[in-house]
Scaffold this motif. Sequence first.
Motif, PDB file in Angstrom:
ATOM      1  N   LEU A   1      14.211  -9.850 -18.442  1.00  0.00           N
ATOM      2  CA  LEU A   1      13.154  -8.837 -18.302  1.00  0.00           C
ATOM      3  C   LEU A   1      13.130  -7.816 -19.431  1.00  0.00           C
ATOM      4  N   ARG A   2      12.018  -7.193 -19.879  1.00  0.00           N
ATOM      5  CA  ARG A   2      11.847  -6.419 -20.968  1.00  0.00           C
ATOM      6  C   ARG A   2      12.860  -5.267 -20.401  1.00  0.00           C
ATOM      7  N   GLY A   3      13.413  -4.608 -21.597  1.00  0.00           N
ATOM      8  CA  GLY A   3      14.069  -3.560 -21.350  1.00  0.00           C
ATOM      9  C   GLY A   3      13.241  -2.197 -22.093  1.00  0.00           C
ATOM     10  N   GLU A   4      13.810  -1.087 -21.831  1.00  0.00           N
ATOM     11  CA  GLU A   4      13.193   0.289 -22.375  1.00  0.00           C
ATOM     12  C   GLU A   4      13.506   0.031 -23.981  1.00  0.00           C
ATOM     13  N   PRO A   5      12.397   0.289 -24.612  1.00  0.00           N
ATOM     14  CA  PRO A   5      12.654   0.390 -26.083  1.00  0.00           C
ATOM     15  C   PRO A   5      13.699   1.783 -26.325  1.00  0.00           C
ATOM     16  N   PHE A   6      14.665   1.476 -27.439  1.00  0.00           N
ATOM     17  CA  PHE A   6      15.756   2.399 -27.443  1.00  0.00           C
ATOM     18  C   PHE A   6      15.104   3.796 -27.997  1.00  0.00           C
ATOM     19  N   GLY A   7      15.553   4.839 -27.296  1.00  0.00           N
ATOM     20  CA  GLY A   7      15.228   6.157 -27.621  1.00  0.00           C
ATOM     21  C   GLY A   7      13.932   6.529 -26.813  1.00  0.00           C
ATOM     22  N   SER A   8      13.424   5.777 -26.248  1.00  0.00           N
ATOM     23  CA  SER A   8      11.886   6.048 -25.636  1.00  0.00           C
ATOM     24  C   SER A   8      12.300   6.778 -24.066  1.00  0.00           C
ATOM     25  N   ALA A   9      11.454   7.633 -23.531  1.00  0.00           N
ATOM     26  CA  ALA A   9      11.474   8.201 -22.360  1.00  0.00           C
ATOM     27  C   ALA A   9      10.163   7.497 -21.421  1.00  0.00           C
ATOM     28  N   THR A  10      10.555   7.102 -20.322  1.00  0.00           N
ATOM     29  CA  THR A  10       9.113   6.811 -19.499  1.00  0.00           C
ATOM     30  C   THR A  10       8.646   7.959 -19.101  1.00  0.00           C
TER      31      THR A  10
ATOM     32  N   THR B   1       0.724  -1.098   0.082  1.00  0.00           N
ATOM     33  CA  THR B   1       0.022   0.007  -0.079  1.00  0.00           C
ATOM     34  C   THR B   1       0.824   1.034  -0.115  1.00  0.00           C
ATOM     35  N   ALA B   2       0.423   2.253  -0.874  1.00  0.00           N
ATOM     36  CA  ALA B   2       1.347   3.592  -0.997  1.00  0.00           C
ATOM     37  C   ALA B   2       0.506   4.441  -1.551  1.00  0.00           C
ATOM     38  N   SER B   3       0.693   5.845  -1.175  1.00  0.00           N
ATOM     39  CA  SER B   3      -0.457   6.853  -1.383  1.00  0.00           C
ATOM     40  C   SER B   3       0.267   7.306  -2.837  1.00  0.00           C
ATOM     41  N   TYR B   4      -0.575   7.897  -3.642  1.00  0.00           N
ATOM     42  CA  TYR B   4      -0.254   8.420  -4.997  1.00  0.00           C
ATOM     43  C   TYR B   4       1.042   9.492  -4.678  1.00  0.00           C
ATOM     44  N   ASP B   5       0.930  10.451  -3.809  1.00  0.00           N
ATOM     45  CA  ASP B   5       1.841  11.438  -3.401  1.00  0.00           C
ATOM     46  C   ASP B   5       3.372  10.673  -3.140  1.00  0.00           C
ATOM     47  N   ASP B   6       3.008   9.615  -2.248  1.00  0.00           N
ATOM     48  CA  ASP B   6       4.555   8.835  -2.046  1.00  0.00           C
ATOM     49  C   ASP B   6       5.218   8.423  -3.215  1.00  0.00           C
ATOM     50  N   VAL B   7       4.300   7.666  -4.257  1.00  0.00           N
ATOM     51  CA  VAL B   7       4.754   7.104  -5.455  1.00  0.00           C
ATOM     52  C   VAL B   7       5.417   8.329  -6.328  1.00  0.00           C
ATOM     53  N   GLN B   8       4.647   9.413  -6.387  1.00  0.00           N
ATOM     54  CA  GLN B   8       4.962  10.266  -7.190  1.00  0.00           C
ATOM     55  C   GLN B   8       6.307  11.034  -6.672  1.00  0.00           C
ATOM     56  N   ARG B   9       6.387  11.506  -5.585  1.00  0.00           N
ATOM     57  CA  ARG B   9       7.769  12.082  -4.986  1.00  0.00           C
ATOM     58  C   ARG B   9       8.805  11.106  -5.071  1.00  0.00           C
ATOM     59  N   TYR B  10       8.531   9.661  -4.959  1.00  0.00           N
ATOM     60  CA  TYR B  10       9.780   8.891  -4.848  1.00  0.00           C
ATOM     61  C   TYR B  10      10.351   8.734  -6.432  1.00  0.00           C
ATOM     62  N   PHE B  11       9.548   8.788  -7.295  1.00  0.00           N
ATOM     63  CA  PHE B  11      10.127   8.707  -8.568  1.00  0.00           C
ATOM     64  C   PHE B  11      10.261  10.038  -9.437  1.00  0.00           C
ATOM     65  N   ALA B  12       9.957  11.217  -8.880  1.00  0.00           N
ATOM     66  CA  ALA B  12      10.221  12.579  -9.545  1.00  0.00           C
ATOM     67  C   ALA B  12      11.687  12.751  -9.725  1.00  0.00           C
TER      68      ALA B  12
ATOM     69  N   HIS C   1      13.958  10.273  -9.127  1.00  0.00           N
ATOM     70  CA  HIS C   1      14.470   8.886  -8.852  1.00  0.00           C
ATOM     71  C   HIS C   1      15.972   8.914  -9.689  1.00  0.00           C
ATOM     72  N   PRO C   2      17.182   8.212  -9.403  1.00  0.00           N
ATOM     73  CA  PRO C   2      18.349   8.307 -10.062  1.00  0.00           C
ATOM     74  C   PRO C   2      18.421   7.304 -11.365  1.00  0.00           C
ATOM     75  N   SER C   3      17.753   6.426 -11.389  1.00  0.00           N
ATOM     76  CA  SER C   3      17.747   5.611 -12.458  1.00  0.00           C
ATOM     77  C   SER C   3      16.487   5.255 -13.204  1.00  0.00           C
ATOM     78  N   THR C   4      15.350   5.670 -12.609  1.00  0.00           N
ATOM     79  CA  THR C   4      14.041   5.659 -13.303  1.00  0.00           C
ATOM     80  C   THR C   4      13.126   6.708 -12.882  1.00  0.00           C
ATOM     81  N   PRO C   5      13.605   7.970 -13.495  1.00  0.00           N
ATOM     82  CA  PRO C   5      12.818   9.041 -12.955  1.00  0.00           C
ATOM     83  C   PRO C   5      11.573   9.029 -13.952  1.00  0.00           C
ATOM     84  N   ILE C   6      10.276   9.433 -13.212  1.00  0.00           N
ATOM     85  CA  ILE C   6       9.218   9.350 -13.931  1.00  0.00           C
ATOM     86  C   ILE C   6       8.376  10.711 -13.213  1.00  0.00           C
ATOM     87  N   LEU C   7       7.964  11.491 -14.259  1.00  0.00           N
ATOM     88  CA  LEU C   7       7.302  12.909 -13.832  1.00  0.00           C
ATOM     89  C   LEU C   7       5.805  12.477 -13.198  1.00  0.00           C
ATOM     90  N   PRO C   8       5.478  13.269 -12.506  1.00  0.00           N
ATOM     91  CA  PRO C   8       4.230  13.002 -11.560  1.00  0.00           C
ATOM     92  C   PRO C   8       3.189  13.058 -12.525  1.00  0.00           C
TER      93      PRO C   8
END
Length: 174
Positions: free
Chosen positions: A165-174, A86-97, A99-106
């Motif tokens: 594991l599936r990798g990130e497609p070449f040249g795409s951003a998360t 269980t995690a709040s939306y805000d906690d997940v968004q802040r954690y990945f905003a 993140h050193p290896s997998t940054p994800i914009l909120p």
Amino acid sequence: MRLTMDTETDTYEQAIAAVQAAYGLRPAVPDAWRDAPDAKPRPGPQDLADDALTGGWTDQLLFRVIASLVPGARAALRRVTELGGTASYDDVQRYFADHPSTPILPSTIGGTLTSIKAVQRRVGPDSCGPLLQRDERARRYQIDDGLVAGLYRAFALADVRPDLLRGEPFGSAT
């Protein structure tokens, strides 16, 4: 992994056998190589349990989902799992905003997580509830308690075998 071969004493067959053993393959070891390393089988999804957890899920199915996810969705699912399911939306968004290896914009975390639903439809058990549930009123993500331990086991295998594991497609951003 470090592999050393002596080109003056090792034969070509010994070198090939050493590389195969390092990758967990079962090499045909030449008779002349008395001290050949034992080929240790590498763990794989078949080593995970296939008995039913909650809703028809098995450890093997959970691993197949993890392996099929885009890296950002896999990281977010892992984060919710690490937080006990269980995690709040805000906690997940802040954690990945930041993140050193997998940054994800909120603003894009929701889109990243749609991959979980799509993959579940393809490889998950028939007529099961969502693996990662979204509670809009409480603004939280939740994983059924009966699946959290199975996800830990599946992520442990993913750590040992990132080649599955599936990798990130070449040249795409998360």
